[in-house]
Design a protein around this motif. Structure first.
Motif, mmCIF file in Angstrom:
data_model
loop_
_atom_site.group_PDB
_atom_site.id
_atom_site.type_symbol
_atom_site.label_atom_id
_atom_site.label_comp_id
_atom_site.label_asym_id
_atom_site.label_seq_id
_atom_site.Cartn_x
_atom_site.Cartn_y
_atom_site.Cartn_z
ATOM 1 N N VAL A 116 0.875 -1.174 0.000
ATOM 2 C CA VAL A 116 0.000 0.000 0.000
ATOM 3 C C VAL A 116 0.907 1.216 0.000
ATOM 4 O O VAL A 116 1.745 1.379 0.891
ATOM 5 C CB VAL A 116 -0.939 0.020 1.223
ATOM 6 N N ILE A 136 -6.089 -3.911 7.584
ATOM 7 C CA ILE A 136 -6.951 -3.563 6.451
ATOM 8 C C ILE A 136 -8.369 -3.893 6.882
ATOM 9 O O ILE A 136 -8.660 -5.023 7.281
ATOM 10 C CB ILE A 136 -6.596 -4.315 5.163
ATOM 11 N N ALA A 148 -12.173 -0.639 1.055
ATOM 12 C CA ALA A 148 -11.172 -1.125 2.003
ATOM 13 C C ALA A 148 -10.405 0.075 2.529
ATOM 14 O O ALA A 148 -10.168 1.047 1.801
ATOM 15 C CB ALA A 148 -10.218 -2.102 1.328
ATOM 16 N N ALA A 195 -6.799 0.845 4.555
ATOM 17 C CA ALA A 195 -5.537 0.438 5.162
ATOM 18 C C ALA A 195 -5.292 1.362 6.344
ATOM 19 O O ALA A 195 -5.441 2.582 6.226
ATOM 20 C CB ALA A 195 -4.409 0.540 4.152
#
Length: 146
Positions: A55, A70, A114, A116
């Motif tokens: 990421v 995550i 999603a 992170a």
């Protein structure tokens, strides 16, 4: 290949994608997405049976933290976490490798977004359009490297 080499490949492969995109490069299965907050790359090295996720933040480096997570939002929501993250690219790339990535792939395929998370730092990704590309990635990891 060593884990460090896999991380290097994952961190340096091509340019960010505008949408979710599957490809194979240098005998590596690759799933990537470029978003407004950063980029994500998921890799699989068939010879080692090792998965990786990187990421990358836009311009700001990640400030090191103890736990990377995550959080997947949507119909099959889940949160996964680890303390085995590594940093590269001047701290802008955060990577994790493992031999199993079922939860990551399920999260990407079956949810809508999603996030992170590392401490109070976050990078959010839209998962619209990810599912068909995740299915191609899964086929590649099952021996369908093209």
């Amino acid at each position: 290949m060593t884990k460090a080499l896999i991380l290097l490949i994952a961190a340096t492969i091509a340019t960010p994608a505008a949408a979710w995109e599957f490809s194979t490069e240098a005998n590596i299965c690759l799933l990537r997405h470029g978003g407004s907050e950063g980029d994500v790359r998921v890799t699989y090295a068939p010879g080692l049976a090792v998965y990786g996720i990187t990421v990358s933040r836009g311009e700001a480096p990640w400030e090191p933290g103890a736990i990377f997570a995550i959080q997947f939002q949507g119909p099959r929501a889940l949160t996964i976490s680890t303390n085995r993250q590594q940093y590269s690219g001047g701290g802008r790339d955060l990577s994790v490798t493992d031999r199993g990535f079922g939860n990551v792939l399920n999260g990407l395929e079956f949810n809508t977004s999603a996030t992170a998370i590392l401490g109070n730092q976050t990078v959010r990704f839209d998962l619209r359009g990810a599912a068909p590309e995740v299915r191609k990635f899964r086929a590649c990891t099952d021996g369908g490297l093209v």
